[in-house]
Design a protein around this motif. Structure first.
Motif, mmCIF file in Angstrom:
data_model
loop_
_atom_site.group_PDB
_atom_site.id
_atom_site.type_symbol
_atom_site.label_atom_id
_atom_site.label_comp_id
_atom_site.label_asym_id
_atom_site.label_seq_id
_atom_site.Cartn_x
_atom_site.Cartn_y
_atom_site.Cartn_z
ATOM 1 N N VAL A 1 16.676 -8.226 -12.955
ATOM 2 C CA VAL A 1 17.641 -8.002 -12.014
ATOM 3 C C VAL A 1 19.097 -8.548 -12.222
ATOM 4 O O VAL A 1 19.789 -7.859 -11.857
ATOM 5 C CB VAL A 1 17.022 -8.940 -10.825
ATOM 6 C CG1 VAL A 1 18.035 -9.347 -9.700
ATOM 7 C CG2 VAL A 1 15.800 -8.471 -10.078
ATOM 8 N N GLY A 2 19.112 -9.438 -13.273
ATOM 9 C CA GLY A 2 20.610 -9.706 -13.499
ATOM 10 C C GLY A 2 21.230 -8.865 -14.459
ATOM 11 O O GLY A 2 22.314 -8.611 -14.250
ATOM 12 N N LEU A 3 20.424 -8.362 -15.346
ATOM 13 C CA LEU A 3 20.788 -7.323 -16.142
ATOM 14 C C LEU A 3 21.400 -6.121 -15.201
ATOM 15 O O LEU A 3 22.498 -5.565 -15.576
ATOM 16 C CB LEU A 3 19.890 -6.665 -17.013
ATOM 17 C CG LEU A 3 20.213 -5.878 -18.359
ATOM 18 C CD1 LEU A 3 21.297 -6.396 -19.148
ATOM 19 C CD2 LEU A 3 19.049 -5.338 -19.114
ATOM 20 N N LEU A 4 20.611 -5.918 -14.414
ATOM 21 C CA LEU A 4 21.082 -4.438 -13.505
ATOM 22 C C LEU A 4 22.235 -4.957 -12.913
ATOM 23 O O LEU A 4 23.159 -4.106 -12.442
ATOM 24 C CB LEU A 4 19.860 -4.170 -12.440
ATOM 25 C CG LEU A 4 18.737 -3.560 -13.174
ATOM 26 C CD1 LEU A 4 17.658 -3.172 -12.345
ATOM 27 C CD2 LEU A 4 19.099 -1.853 -13.702
ATOM 28 N N GLN A 5 22.382 -6.181 -12.178
ATOM 29 C CA GLN A 5 23.564 -6.504 -11.458
ATOM 30 C C GLN A 5 24.681 -6.547 -12.462
ATOM 31 O O GLN A 5 25.963 -6.236 -12.021
ATOM 32 C CB GLN A 5 23.164 -7.933 -10.889
ATOM 33 C CG GLN A 5 24.285 -8.178 -9.729
ATOM 34 C CD GLN A 5 24.028 -9.771 -9.324
ATOM 35 O OE1 GLN A 5 23.151 -10.354 -9.702
ATOM 36 N NE2 GLN A 5 24.512 -10.118 -8.297
#
Lengths: 260, 161
Positions: B55-59
């Motif tokens: 999720v953090g990477l996509l964000q």
């Protein structure tokens, strides 16, 4: 039977009987008739009103629905008109700019939650957009292209704390650096202490650094702070372009030149 | 695509955060749907750390911030929420409010640490504190509600099976 023939004959021959009972009958019946007629009229009126009310209610519901539809349509037309006005303003601005530009729509804001001031536009490398190009709106400078894909690009707004723009005070021509501060007001730093800067002065891009063309409006000075800054003074600048209401922008494809 | 599955939730979050959520801001701060989803997945499933990293990477990739910052913070939060799942017996509303409060403060602190001391570039302190305050409030109010809603939907789905 005989009485009837007598009455008929007498009536034909003369207009009144000598012992006429008609006035007495009328006198007796009139009030009663009056009451009955009034009652019937009222009942009829109530019924008419009731029926009318039902019809009026139905018509009211129909008209309300129609009004809602018209309100929605009116909002739609207002939206179209406003979009037309924005685009007309953008086109006029584009015509006055001495640069080649491409118009873009802002489609998303930064997916982070308030630290960064970045927007996503719907033009990319296929439209001639490259990293580092200046982005403007009719009201003023917006930012620069941060990243590009084939059909979209991220734009770093000048309000972002990572942004710095070489700017100058239009009236006195003193230059400084405009730094973003994650809000609507940016700070112009490194103004010489003896620089003539006053609230109300326009700040424009200086053209130095090769990113932003010279002369693009940025905003107005609202406050000057001379205290405790060493050799420099600072100014708070209210931006002319509203970063929270960006919808259409222009990306300057050519990097050099001045505003005509 | 099954509603309530991690893939669906993560996909929806990545789409909604830069679009719909941007219109729901208070004082310049917005709810962090990504943080909510990471905590929910960490509290309700295993592999919370991995979900957090994804999720953090996509964000980070979708946003314009410092690449890797959300990957780190969400990854850590996913891991910590997985630990919390093992340590806590139940999750009442006050517990979730506290968790979201702490998670938002943790993320804000990490952001300040990295930008101020490692990258020497940070927003002005008063802006940072104001944004963090509003963000903490928004996450602490809406985060638990969203988690309860997602739990309820997951429960309905399990009952239908």
């Amino acid at each position: 039977m005989g009485c009837s023939f007598f009455l008929i004959t007498f009536h034909v021959k003369k207009s009144e009987l000598p012992f006429s009972l008609e006035p007495y009958v009328i006198t007796f019946l009139t009030p009663v008739q009056s009451v009955v007629t009034r009652t019937v009229r009222q009942a009829t009126s109530v019924w008419d009103h009731y029926v009318n009310l039902v019809e009026v209610k139905e018509e009211n519901a129909r008209l309300k629905k129609r009004l809602q539809q018209l309100t929605v349509e009116r909002h739609r037309y207002q939206e179209i008109e406003q979009r037309y006005q924005r685009l007309a303003k953008l086109l006029d601005f584009k015509a006055r700019l001495a640069h080649k530009t491409v118009a873009a729509e802002v489609v998303a804001r930064d997916s982070n939650t308030g630290w960064y001031e970045v927007v996503v536009i719907n033009r990319g490398s296929q439209d001639g957009v490259e990293k580092g190009m200046a982005v403007v709106a009719p009201e003023g400078l917006v930012g620069q292209v941060l990243q590009v894909s084939s059909h979209g690009a991220k734009v770093l707004l000048i309000t972002d704390f990572r942004s710095s723009v070489d700017a100058l005070v239009q009236r006195s021509r003193h230059s400084g650096i405009l730094i973003g501060s994650s809000r609507e007001i940016c700070q112009m730093k490194y103004l010489p202490l003896n620089a003539d800067v006053r609230p109300g002065d326009w700040v424009v891009s200086s053209g130095m650094g090769g990113i932003y063309p010279k002369g693009l409006p940025i905003g107005r000075v609202i406050r000057v702070n001379k205290k405790g800054q060493g050799f420099f003074q600072e100014a708070d600048v209210a931006l002319s372009a509203d970063m929270n209401a960006l919808e259409e922008v222009l990306v300057i494809i050519e990097r050099e030149g001045t505003l005509s | 695509m099954i509603w309530g599955s991690p893939v669906t939730l993560i996909g929806l979050t990545v789409f909604l955060q830069p679009t719909l959520v941007q219109y729901l801001s208070v004082g310049g701060a917005r709810s962090d749907l990504c943080l909510v989803v990471v905590l929910y997945l960490g509290l309700s499933r295993t592999q919370g750390g991995n979900y957090g990293i994804v999720v953090g990477l996509l964000q980070d990739l979708a946003g314009g911030g410092i690449l890797g910052l959300n990957t780190l913070s969400k990854g850590l939060l996913g891991l910590l929420s997985e630990v919390a799942q093992r340590q806590l017996l139940s999750f009442s509303y006050p517990t979730l409010v506290l968790l979201f409060l702490l998670a938002t403060l943790f993320e804000g602190g990490l952001f300040l640490l990295l930008t101020q001391y490692l990258l020497t570039l940070a927003p002005p302190k008063e802006v940072f504190l104001r944004t963090l305050m509003f963000q903490t409030l928004i996450n602490a109010v809406f985060g638990p509600l969203i988690v309860f809603l997602l739990n309820r939907l997951a429960g309905e789905r399990r009952r239908r099976r």
